[in-house]
Write an enzyme that holds these catalytic residues in place. Sequence first.
Site, mmCIF file in Angstrom:
data_model
loop_
_atom_site.group_PDB
_atom_site.id
_atom_site.type_symbol
_atom_site.label_atom_id
_atom_site.label_comp_id
_atom_site.label_asym_id
_atom_site.label_seq_id
_atom_site.Cartn_x
_atom_site.Cartn_y
_atom_site.Cartn_z
ATOM 1 N N GLY A 48 0.858 -1.198 0.000
ATOM 2 C CA GLY A 48 0.000 0.000 0.000
ATOM 3 C C GLY A 48 0.886 1.237 0.000
ATOM 4 O O GLY A 48 0.715 2.154 0.799
ATOM 5 N N TYR A 235 -16.884 4.525 13.353
ATOM 6 C CA TYR A 235 -15.521 4.011 13.196
ATOM 7 C C TYR A 235 -15.209 2.894 14.207
ATOM 8 O O TYR A 235 -15.375 1.724 13.902
ATOM 9 C CB TYR A 235 -14.466 5.147 13.242
ATOM 10 C CG TYR A 235 -13.217 4.691 12.514
ATOM 11 C CD1 TYR A 235 -12.965 5.068 11.195
ATOM 12 C CD2 TYR A 235 -12.339 3.785 13.116
ATOM 13 C CE1 TYR A 235 -11.860 4.575 10.510
ATOM 14 C CE2 TYR A 235 -11.238 3.289 12.434
ATOM 15 C CZ TYR A 235 -11.004 3.685 11.142
ATOM 16 O OH TYR A 235 -9.924 3.173 10.462
ATOM 17 N N THR A 275 -6.915 11.651 3.501
ATOM 18 C CA THR A 275 -6.348 10.756 2.484
ATOM 19 C C THR A 275 -7.520 10.309 1.617
ATOM 20 O O THR A 275 -8.685 10.588 1.937
ATOM 21 C CB THR A 275 -5.691 9.488 3.089
ATOM 22 O OG1 THR A 275 -6.720 8.704 3.712
ATOM 23 C CG2 THR A 275 -4.611 9.825 4.100
HETATM 24 P P1 NAI Z 1 -4.791 5.614 0.974
HETATM 25 O O1 NAI Z 1 -6.086 5.492 0.264
HETATM 26 O O2 NAI Z 1 -4.101 6.921 0.965
HETATM 27 O O3 NAI Z 1 -3.759 4.514 0.419
HETATM 28 C C1 NAI Z 1 -4.127 3.174 0.228
HETATM 29 C C2 NAI Z 1 -3.014 2.384 -0.439
HETATM 30 O O4 NAI Z 1 -3.467 1.047 -0.625
HETATM 31 C C3 NAI Z 1 -2.621 2.897 -1.829
HETATM 32 O O5 NAI Z 1 -1.204 2.764 -1.987
HETATM 33 C C4 NAI Z 1 -3.316 1.903 -2.773
HETATM 34 O O6 NAI Z 1 -2.706 1.756 -4.046
HETATM 35 C C5 NAI Z 1 -3.193 0.635 -1.964
HETATM 36 N N1 NAI Z 1 -4.148 -0.412 -2.340
HETATM 37 C C6 NAI Z 1 -5.489 -0.419 -2.216
HETATM 38 N N2 NAI Z 1 -5.996 -1.605 -2.646
HETATM 39 C C7 NAI Z 1 -4.942 -2.357 -3.043
HETATM 40 C C8 NAI Z 1 -4.788 -3.673 -3.574
HETATM 41 N N3 NAI Z 1 -5.844 -4.478 -3.777
HETATM 42 N N4 NAI Z 1 -3.538 -4.101 -3.887
HETATM 43 C C9 NAI Z 1 -2.447 -3.305 -3.703
HETATM 44 N N5 NAI Z 1 -2.532 -2.067 -3.185
HETATM 45 C C10 NAI Z 1 -3.757 -1.599 -2.862
HETATM 46 O O7 NAI Z 1 -5.082 5.120 2.475
HETATM 47 P P2 NAI Z 1 -4.545 5.575 3.924
HETATM 48 O O8 NAI Z 1 -5.498 6.542 4.498
HETATM 49 O O9 NAI Z 1 -3.100 5.890 3.877
HETATM 50 O O10 NAI Z 1 -4.774 4.218 4.741
HETATM 51 C C11 NAI Z 1 -3.764 3.266 4.966
HETATM 52 C C12 NAI Z 1 -4.027 2.582 6.297
HETATM 53 O O11 NAI Z 1 -3.950 3.574 7.346
HETATM 54 C C13 NAI Z 1 -5.430 1.957 6.410
HETATM 55 O O12 NAI Z 1 -5.339 0.766 7.128
HETATM 56 C C14 NAI Z 1 -6.200 2.995 7.220
HETATM 57 O O13 NAI Z 1 -7.284 2.437 7.917
HETATM 58 C C15 NAI Z 1 -5.098 3.465 8.159
HETATM 59 N N6 NAI Z 1 -5.332 4.747 8.817
HETATM 60 C C16 NAI Z 1 -5.733 5.862 8.105
HETATM 61 C C17 NAI Z 1 -6.016 7.043 8.768
HETATM 62 C C18 NAI Z 1 -6.465 8.255 8.020
HETATM 63 O O14 NAI Z 1 -6.965 9.181 8.654
HETATM 64 N N7 NAI Z 1 -6.308 8.326 6.729
HETATM 65 C C19 NAI Z 1 -5.871 7.165 10.234
HETATM 66 C C20 NAI Z 1 -5.330 5.976 10.857
HETATM 67 C C21 NAI Z 1 -5.125 4.811 10.170
#
Ligand code: NAI
Length: 397
Positions: A48, A235, A275
């Site tokens: 990711g 959430y 994000t």
């Molecule tokens: P994002 O949407 O910015 O990035 C998601 C990433 O996952 C991207 O690189 C995308 O290409 C990849 N991805 C998605 N489906 C895929 C697949 N089938 N195969 C390969 N790559 C795939 O998301 P974000 O916000 O950075 O989230 C990442 C983690 O952080 C998640 O677990 C989220 O719950 C957690 N998180 C996010 C917060 C926020 O406020 N954005 C806060 C705390 C945790």
Amino acid sequence: MIVAPKIRGFICTTAHPDGCAKHVAEQIAVVRKRGPIAKGPKKVLVIGASAGYGLASRIAAAFGSDAATLGVFFEKTGEADRTGTAGWYNSAAFEKEAAAAGLYARSFNGDAFSDAMKAEVIAAIKADLGQVDCVIYSLASPRRTHPKSGEVFKSALKPIARSYTNKNLNTTTGVVGEVTIQPAEGDDVAQTVAVMGGEDWEMWIDALLAENLIAPGTQTLAYSYIGPDLTWPIYKNGTIGKAKEDLERVQRELDAKLAPLGGKAWVSVNKALVTQASSAIPVVPLYISLLYMVMKADGSHEDCIEQMDRMFRERLYNDGDPQPDEAGRIRLDDWEMAPAVQQLVIDRWHQVNTENLKELADFDGYQASFLRLFGFGLEGVDYAAETDAATAVPSLA
Ligand code: NAI
């Protein structure tokens, strides 16, 4: 082509290659300014890796710790007359910067949930790096095809047991209204756990262990969120919260599996940030807008890169003192959850409406952050000029 933002609800369907490159360069600069991360990881796999927290993790590891990085993501390539996704351009820019700094970087575009992707990455580690010493799991996906059964699971963002009504911000118009979300039904919880829970993380680590690709002392992390109780129905106590509980279950299992190697598995609870993933969650964008206002005013605001830099520097590779909470989690939401910050946010939550939105909440900051995710609004980028939408990711060219 000349690229302008095209926003459809909580998604922007275009992305700017040069703007994304600038966004990546700015994140690299944040890390470089803080100097080298002593005793940081050297061979890092990020699942990711193209956006949000995963991209920031890759940048912090590479430019803070001189790490070789392997990045897995699912993005769309651009063509001469059609833009690719932001994550594609981010990864193109990341690799170019890594090459300029003499750092190994290789990317993999496809479904991280599949066996084929795991096999491809395993072959690359064997061929190029021998082993990895840090694995970051940062996927955010609406669906997952199970690699063994072929079943397609869809995640839902719903409360459990009863409907949930709260304030909600239309992030395009700035209207503060109300939203009611109906509770999960059928197997919504199981479906969400199958997509966003820990099974796939465990499959990755199991696959790497089976091939002896995990170096002694390896640390692996997956990201979670808790937040204030006003968002709990959607959430922490909702369908996604059940998936995050499952992540913690898997963390304990992986911890036991890595212990013989002196390794460790962690769940890191990160700050709420704009994000692509978070903008799709109802209620959360209003909370984030209020939070940004308070944290920017008190000087404690961080974006993904500051969070991930702090994670490596002050938690994971901090001379064995990652400062876990009582449940063994790393807490990068510590500044977000500081009582003084939360008190102000909650007070303003009760007061905020369409008329006073810009007074109480950083709506401009929210919108600017959202656009920056897609490479728009970055200083020094000429948005009136032609840009190469077919920009390649070097290792995938
Ligand atoms: P994002 O949407 O910015 O990035 C998601 C990433 O996952 C991207 O690189 C995308 O290409 C990849 N991805 C998605 N489906 C895929 C697949 N089938 N195969 C390969 N790559 C795939 O998301 P974000 O916000 O950075 O989230 C990442 C983690 O952080 C998640 O677990 C989220 O719950 C957690 N998180 C996010 C917060 C926020 O406020 N954005 C806060 C705390 C945790």
